[in-house]
Design a protein around this motif. Structure first.
Motif, short mmCIF file in Angstrom:
data_model
loop_
_atom_site.label_atom_id
_atom_site.label_comp_id
_atom_site.label_asym_id
_atom_site.label_seq_id
_atom_site.Cartn_x
_atom_site.Cartn_y
_atom_site.Cartn_z
N LYS A 179 -4.31 0.69 4.13
CA LYS A 179 -4.30 1.63 3.03
C LYS A 179 -4.84 2.86 3.29
O LYS A 179 -4.61 3.90 3.17
N ASN A 197 1.06 -7.95 -4.91
CA ASN A 197 -0.33 -7.10 -4.99
C ASN A 197 -0.30 -6.15 -3.85
O ASN A 197 -0.88 -5.11 -4.01
N MET A 200 1.76 -3.25 -4.94
CA MET A 200 1.25 -2.52 -6.15
C MET A 200 -0.19 -1.48 -5.44
O MET A 200 -0.33 -0.74 -6.14
N THR A 201 -0.78 -2.21 -4.56
CA THR A 201 -1.89 -1.75 -4.07
C THR A 201 -1.56 -0.51 -3.10
O THR A 201 -2.36 0.87 -3.08
N PRO A 220 3.45 2.00 -9.75
CA PRO A 220 2.90 0.68 -10.04
C PRO A 220 2.52 0.48 -11.44
O PRO A 220 2.84 -0.74 -12.10
N TYR B 165 3.07 -15.29 -3.78
CA TYR B 165 2.00 -14.99 -5.15
C TYR B 165 2.70 -15.63 -6.39
O TYR B 165 1.95 -16.53 -7.18
N PHE B 296 -11.52 2.60 -2.40
CA PHE B 296 -10.63 1.91 -2.35
C PHE B 296 -10.13 1.48 -3.87
O PHE B 296 -10.78 0.70 -4.41
N GLY B 297 -8.84 1.20 -4.00
CA GLY B 297 -8.52 0.53 -5.12
C GLY B 297 -7.45 -0.55 -4.93
O GLY B 297 -6.41 -0.21 -4.11
N GLU B 298 -7.65 -1.58 -5.47
CA GLU B 298 -6.50 -2.28 -5.06
C GLU B 298 -5.90 -3.15 -6.25
O GLU B 298 -6.72 -3.33 -7.52
N VAL B 299 -4.77 -3.55 -6.29
CA VAL B 299 -4.36 -4.31 -7.42
C VAL B 299 -4.09 -5.61 -7.50
O VAL B 299 -3.75 -6.13 -6.25
N SER B 300 -4.62 -6.67 -8.33
CA SER B 300 -4.63 -8.14 -8.33
C SER B 300 -3.85 -8.52 -9.31
O SER B 300 -4.76 -8.39 -10.41
N GLY B 301 -2.82 -9.16 -9.34
CA GLY B 301 -2.12 -9.64 -10.54
C GLY B 301 -2.12 -8.07 -11.72
O GLY B 301 -1.38 -7.44 -11.27
N VAL B 322 -2.81 -2.04 -14.65
CA VAL B 322 -2.56 -1.46 -13.21
C VAL B 322 -2.85 0.09 -13.46
O VAL B 322 -2.33 0.72 -14.33
N ARG B 324 -3.87 3.67 -11.16
CA ARG B 324 -3.80 4.60 -9.87
C ARG B 324 -5.37 5.53 -9.83
O ARG B 324 -5.29 6.16 -10.82
#
Lengths: 353, 360
Positions: A179, A197, A200-201, A220, B165, B296-301, B322, B324
Motif C-alpha cells: 500500500k 479488507n 477496502m484498505t 470504500p 473473510y 498507514f490506514g487499514e480497514v478491518s471489517g 470506514v 479514508r
C-alpha cells in the motif's frame, strides 16, 4: 501511466452465458482500483481483458487513448503481479529489480538510484545483495511487485490476488508495504481480490462484482455507508448490515409497529413494493433518557475484545448491535434507536436513499 | 473430569517448543489458545494428540496417565489449518472413514454420518467429491470427520485461518452450535486472532515462546492482562504502550508529554513504568491533542485502524466505520488518562493497574 477505458466490453468463454457482462468502465489515471468478489464473479476475466491475456468477445479496450483491444500483452506496457511470485531465482534481489530497466536500455548510473529507491519503499534494502532463491515467500512477492513498480513508463500495474500464497500472519506487513509503495509511485493500479479488507484498505475505489456484473462501484466509505443492495450490505463490513422489513404508514415506515423513518418520499412510493430499511450494527444506538426507543430483548452477546456484538430480538425480527465493550449491556432488556441519518431505505432490494 | 498437563516441556534441535506448561482443560468446555506464530500452540496440540513426544512432565486424563498412551489409543480427533480430506472419496465416505476404520456397524455408520453432515450443513452434499466443494464446505467436511467420532478430546488448530473473510465470520458464529453434539468432549481451539479467541472460548490460554503467560475467562484476561506482553497479544489492533515516569500527580511520558495522573495512578509509588492505551480509547481531535502523522490506514471489517507517528512513538487508533485517511495527514490525538493501563518497566511488564469498567 494512463487512463484505461473498457468500452462496452463483455466476454463469454464460448457459451451463451457471459463471464463478464457488457459494461462500460473507466479507470482513471493514477488511481488504485480493487475488483472485489467471490471466485467466478468475473473479476479475473476483467483483469485479463485489460492485460491482453484475453481478447474480449465484445467492445474495445482503450489505454491512454489508444485502442489495444487486439494487442498482445507484451506490447501493452503493463506490469503484472500474480498469485505466485515471478522472479529469477538465480539472480540477486538487485539484479531482479534492475532487470526490467536493463531491458529498456537504461544505463547503470540511472538504474542504481531507481533500484535503491524501490528497494527502500518495499523494505528490501537489506536484501539487495541476496540470492532471490533464499528469500521467504512474502519477500519474493515483494520482489515481484518491485519489478513492476521500478518501471516508471508502465501504463498500469495489475495485481491478481497477490497475497493468496502469503502466510496469513504475514499478510498485515505485506499489505502495509504494498500500500505504501503504490501510494508513492501513483501508478494506475487494478487489484483483484476476494478479500474485503484488502480491497477496502488498498483502493481509492472498489468495484464489487457478482455473477459477471459490477454490482456497485464506489469509495470504500460509500460502499460501507450506502450499499446499493443486500448483497453489498452483507459482503462489506463485519458483521454485515441489518436489513429489516418495514411497512408503510403514510409518510412513515413502521418496523414491528414502531416508526423508524419519516420522509415525504415514502408517501410517493408505488404501492406493493417490498420495503426494507438497512442499518449497520455499529449505527444502532441505545435510547437515552427521555427517549422511548424500541424495546429489544438481548439474546446473546459476543465479546470481540474492543467491541461487543449483541444479538437482539424485537418482535419477530433479529438485529445485531455493535457496541464498545465498556458500554455494553451484558443482558436483559434494551431500548434501541435507529438514527435516521444512518438508516437506508431499500425498495424491491435496491437502495433508494 | 479433565485433561491435565503438569510441567510439560518439549525441545527439538535446541529449540524450546513447550516450556514448563501446566494447564487444566475441563470436560464439556471450549478452551481457546491464543498466541502468535511459533508460540507453541501447535506443539501443544500435537503433544496432547500423541504426535510428538514430550521431554518432561506428565499428561493425565480423568486422573489416568495419558501421555504414555500411543496416539491411536488416546481418543483424540484433530482438525488442521489446511482442508485435509481424501480426494478420491465422496463427502459421505470421508466422514465415514474413521468409523469404518474402527469397524463400527454399517447401520450405525449411516446414521451417525448423516446426522453429523446435517449439523455442519452438508446434508445435501454427501455424494460429492471434496474438490467439488468450496473451501468453507471442505473445511466443514474435515470438521465433520472429527465430530463423527465423538472423541473425548477434540483439537482444532486454526481451523478457519484459510477461509475467506465472510465465511470465517459465518463459521465463527456457527461454531458453538456445531459443537453442541460434543457436550462431553474437551475442546481445544488454537487461533492467532484475539477476537476469535474471545468470542469462542469459555476459557482462554495465552501462549508465547512455548510458555503459558495467562489462563482464565476471556473477558477477565482482556480486562486485566497479566503483563504488557499479554496485553499486546490479546488486543487487536495492538495496544499502544509507552514508557514513562510517574511522579506524584504527574505522568511524564518518554517523548516529552506530561499529563495529570488520575486518582488511582497518582497514589502509585513514583518511578518508571510502562503505560498502555487501547486503540478504541484514543480519539482524533480537531485542533490540539498529541500531534501525529498518519503512516498507514487499514480497514478491518467495519473499523478503520490508523497507525500514527507521534512524539510518544507509534500509536494505533481505532475508528468506527470506514474512513479514508491519507498517509502523511497530520492529526491530533487524545485519550482519557483514566483509561491507561500501568505495567512494570522491567521484563514483560507485569500489570500494576487496569482501568475499571466504570472509569473514564
Amino acid at each position: 501511466m494512463a487512463t484505461i477505458h473498457l468500452e462496452q466490453v463483455g466476454h463469454s468463454y464460448g457459451s451463451a452465458v457471459y463471464a463478464l457482462e457488457k459494461t462500460d468502465i473507466l479507470f482513471e489515471d493514477g488511481k488504485t482500483y480493487a475488483l472485489l468478489g467471490p471466485s467466478g464473479c468475473g473479476k479475473t476475466t476483467m483483469l485479463n481483458v485489460i492485460s491482453g491475456l484475453l481478447y474480449p468477445s465484445d467492445g474495445r479496450v482503450i489505454v491512454g487513448g489508444k485502442d489495444v483491444t487486439r494487442m498482445p500483452t507484451a506490447k501493452r506496457n503493463i506490469a503484472q503481479v500474480f498469485q505466485f511470485p515471478v522472479i529469477y531465482q538465480s539472480k540477486t534481489v538487485y539484479e531482479n529489480l534492475a532487470f526490467p530497466l536493463r531491458c529498456r536500455g537504461w544505463d547503470k548510473a540511472r538504474i542504481a538510484p531507481r533500484v535503491a529507491e524501490i528497494a527502500e519503499l518495499l523494505g528490501l534494502t537489506a536484501r539487495l545483495g541476496q540470492s532471490a532463491r533464499r528469500l521467504t515467500a512474502d519477500e519474493k512477492q515483494l520482489v515481484s511487485l518491485g519489478r513492476g513498480l521500478v518501471r516508471n513508463d508502465v501504463s498500469a500495474l495489475l495485481m491478481d490476488e497477490p497475497l493468496t500464497v502469503i502466510d496469513p500472519h504475514m499478510k498485515f506487513d505485506l499489505r502495509r508495504r504494498i500500500k505504501q509503495a503504490s501510494d508513492k509511485t501513483r501508478h494506475t493500479v487494478v487489484y483483484v481480490t476476494h478479500d474485503q479488507n484488502e480491497a477496502m484498505t488498498f483502493a481509492d475505489e472498489v468495484l464489487v462484482m457478482s455473477a459477471g456484473r459490477v454490482v456497485q462501484r464506489g469509495t470504500p466509505q460509500q460502499l460501507f455507508e450506502s450499499p446499493c443492495n443486500r448483497y453489498v450490505g452483507n459482503f462489506i463490513g463485519s458483521p454485515g448490515m441489518n436489513f429489516l422489513s418495514v411497512e408503510r404508514d403514510g409518510d412513515r415506515l413502521l418496523w414491528q409497529g414502531f416508526p423508524v423513518f419519516s420522509d415525504e418520499r415514502v408517501g410517493r412510493l408505488a404501492p406493493g413494493a417490498e420495503l426494507m430499511v438497512g442499518i449497520r450494527p455499529e449505527h444502532v444506538a441505545f435510547a437515552k433518557d427521555g427517549v422511548t426507543g424500541i424495546p429489544a430483548v438481548v439474546q446473546g452477546v459476543q465479546h470481540h475484545g474492543n467491541v461487543d456484538v449483541i444479538d437482539a430480538v424485537i418482535g419477530s425480527e433479529r438485529l445485531k448491535v455493535k457496541a464498545r465493550s465498556s458500554l455494553a449491556v451484558r443482558d436483559g432488556p434494551l431500548r434501541i434507536v435507529l438514527p435516521v441519518e444512518r438508516t437506508r431505505l431499500y425498495v424491491d432490494g435496491t437502495l433508494l436513499f | 473430569m479433565s485433561l491435565v498437563l503438569n510441567s510439560v516441556s518439549l525441545s527439538r534441535g535446541g529449540e524450546i517448543h513447550l516450556d514448563d506448561v501446566s494447564l487444566r482443560f475441563d470436560r464439556g468446555g471450549l478452551t481457546t489458545v491464543l498466541g502468535r506464530t511459533l508460540s507453541g500452540k501447535t506443539t501443544l496440540l500435537r503433544a496432547i494428540a500423541g504426535l510428538q513426544e514430550t521431554d518432561r512432565g506428565t499428561l493425565t486424563r480423568d486422573g489416568e496417565p495419558f501421555g504414555t498412551l500411543p496416539a491411536w489409543k488416546r481418543d483424540v480427533a484433530m482438525v488442521y489449518q489446511q482442508f485435509i480430506n481424501y480426494p478420491h472419496l465422496s463427502v459421505f465416505e470421508n466422514v465415514a472413514f474413521p468409523l469404518r476404520k474402527r469397524k463400527v456397524a454399517e447401520s450405525e455408520v449411516g446414521h451417525r454420518v448423516r446426522s453429523v453432515l446435517d449439523v455442519v450443513g452438508l446434508a445435501a452434499f454427501g455424494e460429492r467429491k471434496p474438490s467439488q466443494l468450496s473451501g468453507g464446505q471442505q473445511q466443514r467436511v474435515a470438521l465433520a470427520r472429527a465430530l463423527v467420532r465423538k472423541a473425548g478430546v477434540l483439537l482444532l488448530d486454526e481451523p478457519l485461518v484459510n477461509l475467506d473473510y465472510k465465511l470465517r465470520e459465518q463459521l465463527r458464529e456457527e461454531f458453538r452450535g456445531l459443537l453442541a453434539s460434543q457436550a462431553d468432549a474437551t475442546v481445544i481451539y488454537n487461533t492467532t486472532e484475539p477476537a476469535e479467541a474471545m468470542m469462542l472460548g469459555d476459557r482462554l490460554v495465552v501462549m508465547h515462546e512455548g510458555r503459558v503467560l495467562q489462563a482464565g475467562v476471556p473477558t477477565a484476561v482482556f480486562d486485566r492482562p497479566a503483563s504488557a506482553l499479554v496485553a499486546r497479544i490479546v488486543t487487536d489492533p495492538p495496544m499502544t504502550i509507552v514508557a514513562g515516569t510517574l511522579d506524584g500527580g504527574r505522568v511524564l511520558f518518554e517523548g516529552g508529554l506530561a499529563l495529570d495522573a488520575p486518582g488511582l495512578l497518582a497514589a502509585m509509588p513514583p518511578g518508571r513504568y510502562r503505560f498502555g492505551i487501547r486503540a478504541n480509547e484514543i480519539e482524533p481531535v480537531d485542533g490540539g491533542g498529541i500531534a501525529g502523522r498518519v503512516t498507514f490506514g487499514e480497514v478491518s471489517g467495519s473499523e478503520t485502524f490508523l497507525h500514527v507517528e507521534t512524539m510518544l512513538g507509534e500509536a494505533v487508533v481505532q475508528l468506527e466505520g470506514v474512513h479514508r485517511v491519507e498517509p502523511g495527514r497530520q492529526i491530533g490525538l487524545s485519550f482519557a488518562p483514566e483509561r491507561l493501563f500501568v505495567f512494570a518497566a522491567q521484563g514483560e511488564g507485569a500489570l500494576l493497574h487496569a482501568p475499571g469498567h466504570g472509569e473514564g
